[in-house]
Enzyme design. Structure first.
Site, PDB file in Angstrom:
ATOM      1  CE  LYS A   1      10.560  -9.232  -0.125  1.00 15.47           C
ATOM      2  NZ  LYS A   1      10.430  -7.889   0.456  1.00 15.47           N
TER       3      LYS A   1
ATOM      4  CD  GLU B   1       7.542  -7.649   2.968  1.00 16.72           C
ATOM      5  OE1 GLU B   1       6.709  -6.794   2.585  1.00 16.72           O
ATOM      6  OE2 GLU B   1       8.527  -7.960   2.291  1.00 16.72           O
ATOM      7  CG  ASP B   2       5.044  -2.435   2.387  1.00 13.90           C
ATOM      8  OD1 ASP B   2       5.998  -3.199   2.112  1.00 13.90           O
ATOM      9  OD2 ASP B   2       4.620  -1.571   1.604  1.00 13.90           O
TER      10      ASP B   2
ATOM     11  CE  LYS C   1       1.890   0.142  -1.537  1.00 16.28           C
ATOM     12  NZ  LYS C   1       0.986   0.601  -0.479  1.00 16.28           N
TER      13      LYS C   1
ATOM     14  CB  THR D   1      10.457   4.290  -1.758  1.00 12.88           C
ATOM     15  OG1 THR D   1      10.400   3.110  -0.975  1.00 12.88           O
ATOM     16  CG2 THR D   1      11.665   5.098  -1.369  1.00 12.88           C
TER      17      THR D   1
ATOM     18  CB  SER E   1      14.500  -4.840  -0.027  1.00 11.09           C
ATOM     19  OG  SER E   1      14.021  -4.053  -1.089  1.00 11.09           O
ATOM     20  CB  ALA E   2      11.654  -6.951  -4.309  1.00 11.33           C
TER      21      ALA E   2
ATOM     22  CG  ASP F   1       9.769  -4.648   2.331  1.00 15.77           C
ATOM     23  OD1 ASP F   1      10.541  -4.925   1.403  1.00 15.77           O
ATOM     24  OD2 ASP F   1       8.753  -3.947   2.184  1.00 15.77           O
ATOM     25  CG  LEU F   2      14.084   0.046   1.417  1.00 11.16           C
ATOM     26  CD1 LEU F   2      14.791   0.676   2.604  1.00 11.16           C
ATOM     27  CD2 LEU F   2      14.998   0.079   0.189  1.00 11.16           C
ATOM     28  CG  ASP F   3      10.952   0.142  -1.775  1.00  8.82           C
ATOM     29  OD1 ASP F   3      11.550   1.200  -1.576  1.00  8.82           O
ATOM     30  OD2 ASP F   3      11.306  -0.699  -2.619  1.00  8.82           O
TER      31      ASP F   3
END
Ligand code: BG6
Ligand code: MG
Length: 219
Positions: free
Chosen positions: A145, A169-170, A45, A17, A114-115, A9-11
């Site tokens: 997601k 993932e966070d 998130k 971010t 990522s979303a 995942d990114l953020d």
């Protein structure tokens, strides 16, 4: 050894971010005349921009015409992009690069799942784009997601069976998405929040490369 693939995942996993998303949403909420707390931001998130605005307007009990809705989406994103424009490699979360380097050294294919529709410019800004073999982001999915779509597309691109993918993932919705895809889910953040994950770490500094090696070598 079976071929494994890694999906990040990114953020909140690669870069923090979430704080910029929060500031941009808070500004919009304040302009509309209500407060938006960091606690409420937790719900945002892993959630698409459109869904975030719907939740925000619910919180403020604000009714919007379609035109206003579209305009606020644009406004929020412009504010968010102003923060992104200032980003550099110093914003990569600790030890993320160490793990990416390790995976590269082992020739493990890496995808982003990522979303966000801003994923590519963010990876470019922080200088990590070249580590990724494939980007699957908010521009390539139709279902958000916890639907597994984003990760299943990533697995397909990686040429790896879903059950042989490992996801970092966070977000609660992201862990659910990984679990729904039958992938190995690794929660990055608060273990009590991400209790559905197969493994939990506060951040990448807690992850030993031996742990990743074991995951890559397990059947
Ligand atoms: C996710 C974030 O990665 O991307 C969410 O966790 C965000 O908070 C979503 O709403 C969409 O991001 P963007 O950049 O397309 O507005
Ligand atoms: Mg995230």
């Amino acid at each position: 050894m079976k071929k494994k693939g890694i999906i990040f995942d990114l953020d909140g996993v690669i870069v923090d971010t979430a704080k910029y998303h929060y500031l941009a949403w808070k500004k919009l909420a304040n302009e509309l005349g209500f407060e938006f707390t960091e606690e409420q931001n937790e719900m945002f998130k892993g959630v698409s921009r459109k869904r975030c605005l719907e939740i925000l307007l619910d919180i403020g009990q604000v009714k919007a015409t379609q035109e206003q809705f579209d305009q606020w989406m644009v406004e929020k994103n412009e504010d968010y992009l102003a923060y992104i424009a200032q980003m550099d490699a110093s914003e990569i979360l600790p030890d993320v690069t160490k793990v990416l380097e390790y995976l590269k050294s082992k020739d493990v294919p890496i995808a982003l799942g990522s979303a966000s529709k801003n994923a590519k410019p963010i990876l470019e800004k922080v200088g990590l784009l070249d580590y990724f073999d494939y980007l699957v982001d908010g521009n390539s999915v139709t279902k958000a997601k916890p639907d597994p779509e984003v990760f299943l597309i990533a697995a397909q691109k990686l040429g790896v069976n879903a059950e042989d993918c490992i996801v970092f993932e966070d977000a609660v919705a992201g862990i659910e998405a990984a679990n729904n895809a039958k992938m190995t889910s690794i929660g990055i953040g608060d273990a009590s929040v991400l209790s559905a994950a197969d493994h939990n770490f506060k951040d990448f500094t807690e992850i030993d490369l031996g742990f990743i090696k074991n995951l890559l070598e397990s059947r």
